[in-house]
Design a protein around this motif. Structure first.
Motif, PDB file in Angstrom:
ATOM      1  N   THR A 173      36.189  48.395 -21.479  1.00  0.00           N
ATOM      2  CA  THR A 173      35.146  48.588 -20.910  1.00  0.00           C
ATOM      3  C   THR A 173      34.201  47.204 -21.188  1.00  0.00           C
ATOM      4  O   THR A 173      33.673  46.782 -20.214  1.00  0.00           O
ATOM      5  N   ASP A 174      34.154  47.233 -22.538  1.00  0.00           N
ATOM      6  CA  ASP A 174      33.347  45.983 -22.987  1.00  0.00           C
ATOM      7  C   ASP A 174      33.740  44.400 -22.092  1.00  0.00           C
ATOM      8  O   ASP A 174      32.637  43.828 -22.041  1.00  0.00           O
ATOM      9  N   HIS A 175      35.052  44.317 -21.905  1.00  0.00           N
ATOM     10  CA  HIS A 175      35.287  43.206 -21.187  1.00  0.00           C
ATOM     11  C   HIS A 175      35.474  43.151 -19.661  1.00  0.00           C
ATOM     12  O   HIS A 175      35.344  42.137 -18.954  1.00  0.00           O
ATOM     13  N   LEU A 176      35.421  44.184 -19.080  1.00  0.00           N
ATOM     14  CA  LEU A 176      35.625  44.599 -17.660  1.00  0.00           C
ATOM     15  C   LEU A 176      34.430  45.124 -16.682  1.00  0.00           C
ATOM     16  O   LEU A 176      34.400  44.974 -15.632  1.00  0.00           O
ATOM     17  N   ALA A 177      33.494  46.082 -17.543  1.00  0.00           N
ATOM     18  CA  ALA A 177      32.568  46.542 -16.940  1.00  0.00           C
ATOM     19  C   ALA A 177      31.301  45.687 -16.877  1.00  0.00           C
ATOM     20  O   ALA A 177      31.056  44.763 -17.508  1.00  0.00           O
TER      21      ALA A 177
END
Length: 331
Positions: free
Chosen positions: A124-128
């Motif tokens: 999530t940290d890299h893709l959201a």
């Protein structure tokens, strides 16, 4: 020398989620660098008991620390009704790679929930989107709790929409988190339209279609862990920016295993592995990205990384029960 026995409370209390997320991210980076040994997950199928055993060994060198361990875990779907036991139970043996001494034996069930939530948080940290404030969850079982616990560390979540056929499960979830978040019951489509969606169900027929998702929703597909299981419609995985945790495991038993076996997806449809993004070899979310999907099967290095956090903290706080497992008089 003594081995430390760590039960559910010991693991839960020492698996501080922010620290587990950092450790799991380090594990993905070590995996990409080639600083791990992780044999393929092995299965013992027990159809007569509606279940299976899985063994997950790994060693990783994370730079400042290295660790080794093995998790012995099951999935027995009839356990709750037949034996009043959890569907999934695990035991983790955490060892010193220098001399193979078993430093700890710990509850692997709680450990699995924590590291699975942490893996979703790393993705999530890299893709959201950076300003994500809403989280949808499909499936209000035990794993849903650590999804919110972990994702709430990397994004400022305000609203949580939970979809589940079991009203009591949603009520229990709301009772746990209602004071911290705006928790609402909703349909699958309402959950899927959030900034972030985590699917944590064991289904074999897709629940989420592309039409359900927001234009820039990030999806953590966490439920598929065996051949034949998938939660996302074909139109989701074919149109999204698709990131996986491990090629062999995902094509065999991850979210993409069904469309992969049907030749709907090929290598060309995979953007890459999460380790490549964590290591900086590929970019995460970009301004041009629409829907992103993380296909998580769960890696043994995640268990080892989480076990490292638990053991170190338990040692600091004198938690757990020391006992003599190895007779050190025998040399």
């Amino acid at each position: 020398m003594e081995t430390l026995l760590l039960n559910r409370d010991d693991v839960g209390g020492n698996a501080r989620m922010a620290e587990v997320i950092v450790a799991v991210e380090e594990a993905f980076a070590a995996y990409q660098r080639g600083d791990v040994q992780m044999p393929a997950k092995s299965y013992i199928d027990l159809p007569e008991y509606d279940g299976d055993f899985r063994s997950m060994p790994a060693y990783m060198d994370a730079g400042d620390w290295d660790a080794a361990g093995i998790k012995w875990v099951n999935v027995h779907t009839g356990n709750p009704e037949r034996y009043d036991l959890p569907t999934v139970m695990g035991t983790m043996i955490y060892s010193d790679p220098r001399n193979a001494f078993p430093l700890a034996i710990m509850d692997g069930t709680t450990l699995t929930r924590k590291r699975t939530g942490a893996a979703a948080a790393v993705a999530t940290d890299h893709l959201a989107v950076e300003d994500a404030t809403s989280l949808g969850i499909v499936g209000a079982g035990v794993q849903s709790y650590t999804q919110l616990e972990a994702i709430g560390v990397v994004r400022d979540i305000e609203t949580v929409v939970v979809a589940d056929k079991r009203e009591d499960a949603i009520e229990a979830f709301a009772d746990r988190f209602g004071d911290e978040f705006d928790v609402r019951a909703g349909s699958i489509a309402e959950a899927a339209s959030c900034d972030i969606l985590s699917t944590v169900t064991p289904v074999e027929s897709p629940l989420v279609s592309a039409a359900d998702l927001g234009e820039r929703t990030h999806v953590n597909a966490m439920g598929a862990d065996a051949p034949g299981k998938n939660e996302l419609g074909r139109d989701v995985v074919t149109d999204a920016k698709l990131v996986i945790d491990d090629y062999e495991q995902c094509t065999h038993s991850g979210e993409i295993n069904v469309p992969w076996s049907q030749n709907v997806l090929t290598d060309a449809d995979l953007y890459g592995e999460l380790g490549e993004i964590v290591a900086g070899e590929k970019s995460g979310r970009t301004a041009e990205d629409g829907v992103t999907v993380f296909d998580s099967t769960g890696l043994a290095i995640q268990d080892v990384a989480a076990a490292h956090v638990v053991y170190e903290r338990a040692n600091e706080k004198d938690n757990g029960t020391p006992f003599e497992l190895v007779d050190t008089r025998l040399r």
